[in-house]
Design an enzyme around this catalytic site. Structure first.
Site, PDB file in Angstrom:
ATOM      1  N   SER A 497       3.024  -3.365   7.997  1.00  0.00           N
ATOM      2  CA  SER A 497       3.405  -3.046   6.426  1.00  0.00           C
ATOM      3  C   SER A 497       3.409  -4.003   5.623  1.00  0.00           C
ATOM      4  CB  SER A 497       5.047  -2.639   6.764  1.00  0.00           C
ATOM      5  OG  SER A 497       4.804  -1.464   7.690  1.00  0.00           O
ATOM      6  N   ASP A 508      -9.057  -8.996   0.032  1.00  0.00           N
ATOM      7  CA  ASP A 508      -9.540  -8.305  -0.906  1.00  0.00           C
ATOM      8  C   ASP A 508      -9.914  -9.380  -1.943  1.00  0.00           C
ATOM      9  OD1 ASP A 508      -9.657  -5.868   0.383  1.00  0.00           O
ATOM     10  OD2 ASP A 508      -7.793  -5.138  -0.654  1.00  0.00           O
ATOM     11  N   LYS A 522       0.378   0.350   9.495  1.00  0.00           N
ATOM     12  CA  LYS A 522       1.419   1.108   9.011  1.00  0.00           C
ATOM     13  C   LYS A 522       1.085   1.016   7.520  1.00  0.00           C
ATOM     14  CE  LYS A 522       6.590   1.720   7.817  1.00  0.00           C
ATOM     15  NZ  LYS A 522       6.263   1.347   6.666  1.00  0.00           N
TER      16      LYS A 522
END
Length: 750
Positions: A497, A508, A522
C-alpha cells in the site's frame, strides 16, 4: 531540512493497509455429541446451553448492522459496492465459517450440512438486524471447541505417545475437506496432541511436565473461547460481510476502533506498558521508555497485575481471570488521571501480598514502532573507497490524525520523523541512504505522499480513481528536499500500500534504486468512517468501518494492484505470490492502468542495472551470510509445501540434530571469518512452548536480541547502492546517461 506541513485544501484521512483485521481465532480443539438438527434459528439457539452463549444482539448492534449495510451497498461511499443478495449471502456464510474454523479442526461435514440452511439468510440478517444465524453457528462452534478440549485433555491420560511409525501431523488444513464425523475429528485431534507432545519431548521435557504443560494449554484455550463476548461474535459476523465486499474493508467495534487508531497514531494515554496474558493473570511484557511506568521505576517485565482501581479512592477491582482487553480498558485512561495497581513481583509466588502502586496517566509515544536510523560502513575493496551508507527503517506510515487536526506542534508523523533522521545522516556525511520498507504494511496516504516529497521537488506522487471514475492527482507541493543524494528503497512481499506508492514513485521518477522482492500488490485506498457521526452520538456506540473508497495508480499510469512493485535488483523470493499477497484474495480487484501524468524523470537506471547485477552476483557468491539466508529460504519454502510433519521421533530428532549442527557450524564459521555473531544462534531450537508458557522476561529479552541479528539483505542493499555511486562517479558518460539532470535531485556525484 524539509518539514512537511498539512496541505491547505484538505487533510486526507485515508489508509493504505495490507490485510483485513484478524477475526475470531483459536489455537485449539473440540467436538462432541451433535445436537438434534433444529427446525429454525431459534431452535438451534435453544439447543445450546444458555450459559455458554454470548448475549443476543444489542439494539446498538442491530443499528450498526443496518448502518454498515447502508455504507457498503452505496456507490457514493464504497468503491466497489455489491448488492446484498443471496449470492453475497453465500459468500458471507463461507467467510464466517472460515473465520471461526479456518483450519477445519472443529466442525464436521454433518455440522456444515446443517448450517447450509443459513447460507442464504445472512443477507436478511444484516438488513433486519436479526443475527440469529450468526449466533446459532457460533453456539455450535463453542460446543465443538469445548468438546475438542475435553477430548485432547483426556488423551493426555492415555498411552499413545510412542513415535515409531509413519504417522504425519497435517498442520495446514485450509484446503482440506470438512471431516465426515466426530470419529474423524478424534483421529485428527489425536495427531494434533501427539505432535504437541513430541515437540516438548524433543525439547527435553519429561512426560509428567509435558502432561501438565499441555493440560494447562488446552484448558487455557477453552477459557479463551469462553471469554468471547457478543461484541466479538458481532464483529466477526459483520466482517464476513465487509470482507466479502473486498479484502481490505473491515468493521471495528468501538473498542477495536480505539485500538486501531492508537496503532495508527503511535500514541496512547495510559501508563506506558505492554501487557500479556499468562494463565489467569495479566503480566508486564514491556515497559515503554518515557512513560509513567518507566518513570516510576517500580514496575518491571514479568510483574503481574492482580487488581486495578481508579483515582485515589476508587474500589480496587480484582482482575485475575479477566480478558486482557478488559484489564487494559481499566488501566488506560485520560492524561492526568490516576490509576492504582496491585502488583505481584515477577519473582514472587502468585499468592504473595501485592504491592500497591499509584501512577498518573500520560500521553505515551510508542517509539519502538517509529522510524529509526543506523549507518553501515562498507570497507574499501578492489580500489574503491570505503563508503558509509545511512539506513532508515520505517515499519509503518503512521500519523496522529487528531494531533494533526489540532495542529499540535509535535504530532506523530512518519514523514517528520524520517526528515529528522535524514538531517542527522546528512550531518554524519553518509554517501547514500537506504530506506528499509520491508514488512511495512502501509498506513496513511498523506504520509506516503509527504515522504516522497522529502526526495523530490514538487510534482505528482499518486493518482486516485474514485468509484464514479473521477481521477484525482495528489502530489508534493513543497519546494526543496530533505535528501538529494544517492537513494535505494528496500522492499519485500510484506511491503504494501503506502510502501508501494512510495517505492513506485521513486522508481517512476528515477530518483533511486528499488531492491528486494516484488511487493504485496495492494492498490486500494481505505477511509475510516465513524458510524456515530450520523446520529451524532456523544459516546461511541456503533463502531467504525474501514471502507475501500478508491484505487490508486502510479504517476506512470500503472497500478500496483495484484502485480505490486517489481524491484530493479531482485533478491530470491522468500514467499511465493500464490501463498501471500493481494493475488491470494479471491475477491481482489484486477490489475489495470490509466493514463500517466507528466512528472520529472531524474534518472534512468536501466543502463546501470546489468553492471550492478554482475557486481551483486559476484559479491553474494562470497557472502556467507547471504548464502545462508538463501539456503534457509529454500528450506522454508520446501517445508511449507509439505503441509504436514512426521510423527516419527527418530526422524524428527535427526532433523532437529541437523538444524542444531548447522547453527553451530555457522556460528563457528562466523567467528573464523570475523563476521558478526548471531545472538540467537544457540537459542533457535523449537522449545515446544506457546508464548504464554515461556518466562516473560527471558522471552522479551530474546525478542530484543532478534533486532541485533545479522541482516545480509540490508547490508547487500547498502553495497548495491555503494556500487552505483562508484560506477557513476568513475564513468562520466554512464553518469550522463543514467542521471541526465545532474543539477536536480538525484545527482549522485561526489
Amino acid at each position: 531540512m524539509k518539514i512537511k506541513t498539512p496541505r491547505a485544501a484538505t487533510v486526507l484521512v485515508a489508509f493504505l493497509l495490507t490485510a483485513p483485521v484478524a477475526l475470531l481465532a483459536a489455537d485449539g480443539a473440540k467436538t462432541a455429541q451433535l445436537p438434534t438438527p433444529p427446525q429454525s434459528d431459534k431452535a438451534l439457539l435453544k439447543s445450546v446451553d444458555a450459559k455458554t452463549l454470548p448475549n443476543a444482539p444489542t439494539t446498538d448492534q442491530t443499528t450498526a448492522a443496518k448502518l454498515v449495510y447502508g455504507l457498503l451497498s452505496d456507490s457514493r461511499y464504497a468503491y466497489r459496492p455489491r448488492a446484498l443478495d443471496d449470492t453475497l449471502s453465500a459468500d458471507m456464510y463461507k467467510r464466517y465459517l472460515e473465520a471461526l474454523d479456518g483450519g477445519k479442526q472443529f466442525f464436521t461435514a454433518q455440522d456444515i450440512a446443517r448450517f447450509d440452511a443459513y447460507k442464504f439468510k445472512f443477507d436478511d440478517a444484516i438488513k433486519s438486524g436479526n443475527l440469529d444465524p450468526a449466533y446459532a453457528i457460533f453456539g455450535t462452534y463453542r460446543q465443538r471447541f469445548d468438546a475438542r478440549v475435553t477430548y485432547a485433555r483426556n488423551l493426555l491420560k492415555q498411552d499413545i505417545f510412542t513415535f515409531t511409525g509413519n504417522d504425519r501431523f497435517e498442520y495446514d488444513r485450509e484446503d482440506a475437506p470438512w471431516v465426515a464425523d466426530e470419529a474423524a475429528l478424534d483421529a485428527l485431534w489425536k495427531q494434533t496432541v501427539r505432535n504437541d507432545w513430541l515437540r516438548l519431548k524433543l525439547a527435553g521435557k519429561q512426560p509428567e511436565d509435558i502432561r501438565k504443560t499441555l493440560d494447562k494449554r488446552y484448558l487455557n484455550m477453552a477459557k479463551g473461547v469462553a471469554e468471547l463476548k457478543g461484541e466479538d461474535v458481532f464483529q466477526t459476523f459483520l466482517n464476513s460481510y465487509a470482507n466479502a465486499i473486498d479484502p481490505h474493508t473491515d468493521y471495528f467495534t468501538p473498542r477495536s476502533a480505539d485500538n486501531f487508531n492508537m496503532t495508527m497514531s503511535l500514541s496512547l494515554e495510559g501508563i506506558g506498558a505492554v501487557l500479556q496474558k499468562q494463565d489467569d493473570v495479566v503480566a508486564i511484557r514491556e515497559i515503554v521508555p518515557g512513560g509513567p511506568a518507566s518513570k516510576s521505576h517500580k514496575l518491571k517485565v514479568g510483574d503481574r497485575i492482580v487488581a486495578v482501581g481508579q483515582s485515589d479512592s476508587g474500589v480496587m477491582e480484582d482482575v485475575v481471570g479477566w480478558r486482557i482487553d478488559d484489564v487494559v480498558g481499566k488501566i488506560r485512561g485520560a492524561k492526568g488521571t490516576k490509576v492504582r495497581l496491585d502488583v505481584i513481583p515477577a519473582e514472587a509466588g502468585l499468592d504473595s501480598h501485592p504491592n500497591r502502586l499509584v501512577l498518573v496517566r500520560d500521553k505515551v509515544r510508542l517509539e519502538d514502532q517509529a522510524a529509526k536510523s543506523e549507518i553501515i560502513t562498507l570497507p574499501a575493496a578492489n580500489g574503491t573507497p570505503a563508503r558509509r551508507i545511512g539506513v532508515v527503517k520505517l515499519p509503518g506510515f503512521y500519523q496522529d490524525f487528531e494531533g494533526r487536526r489540532r495542529n499540535d506542534g509535535d504530532y506523530a508523523s512518519a514523514t517528520r520523523d524520517v526528515a529528522k533522521l535524514l538531517t542527522k545522516l546528512r550531518g554524519d556525511k553518509v554517501d547514500g541512504v537506504v530506506l528499509d520498507l520491508r514488512n511495512n504494511g502501509g498506513g496513511s496516504l498523506d504520509e506516503a505522499i509527504d515522504l516522497t516529497g522529502l526526495f523530490i521537488e514538487r510534482g505528482p506522487v499518486v493518482q486516485q480513481r474514485e468509484s464514479g471514475g473521477r481521477v484525482q492527482v495528489y502530489g508534493d507541493e513543497d519546494s526543496g528536499i530533505a535528501w538529494e543524494g544517492p537513494l535505494a528503497v528496500l522492499i519485500n512481499r510484506g511491503s504494501a500500500s503506502a510502501s508501494e506508492i512510495f517505492a513506485g514513485a521513486i522508481q517512476d521518477y528515477g530518483r533511486g534504486l528499488v531492491i528486494g522482492e516484488t511487493s504485496f500488490g495492494k492498490g486500494t485506498v481505505q477511509n475510516l468512517v465513524d458510524l456515530d457521526r450520523w446520529p451524532a452520538n456523544e459516546t461511541a456506540r456503533f463502531g467504525q468501518v474501514k471502507l475501500t473508497i478508491a484505487q490508486f495508480f502510479r504517476v506512470s499510469g500503472g497500478s500496483t494492484q495484484n502485480k505490486g512493485v517489481v524491484p530493479d535488483i531482485a533478491f530470491p523470493v522468500s514467499v511465493d505470490a500464490s501463498e501471500f499477497g493481494e493475488s491470494t484474495y479471491d475477491n481482489a480487484l484486477p490489475w489495470t492502468r490509466i493514463a500517466g501524468v507528466q512528472h520529472t524523470r531524474y534518472g534512468n537506471f536501466a543502463p546501470l542495472l546489468p553492471k550492478l547485477e554482475t557486481m551483486h552476483s559476484a559479491r553474494i557468491a562470497k557472502d556467507k551470510e547471504f548464502q545462508w539466508w538463501s539456503e534457509d529460504v529454500a528450506q522454508f519454502r520446501e517445508e511449507r509445501a509439505k503441509k504436514s510433519v512426521s510423527l516419527n521421533e527418530a526422524e524428527r530428532r535427526a532433523e532437529r540434530d541437523r538444524d542444531d549442527a548447522k547453527r553451530k557450524l555457522r556460528q563457528e564459521q562466523r567467528k573464523a571469518l570475523g563476521l558478526a555473531i548471531d545472538p540467537l544462534a544457540d537459542d533457535n531450537a523449537d522449545d515446544g512452548l506457546a508464548s504464554s508458557e515461556r518466562d516473560i522476561a527471558k522471552d522479551a529479552a530474546r525478542e530484543k536480541l532478534a533486532d541485533q541479528r545479522p541482516d545480509p539483505l540490508l547490508r547487500e542493499s547498502a553495497a548495491i547502492l555503494a556500487d552505483a555511486v562508484q560506477l557513476l562517479n568513475a564513468d562520466g558518460k554512464l553518469s550522463a546517461t543514467v542521471l541526465p539532470q545532474a543539477a536536480t535531485p538525484g545527482h549522485w556525484a561526489d
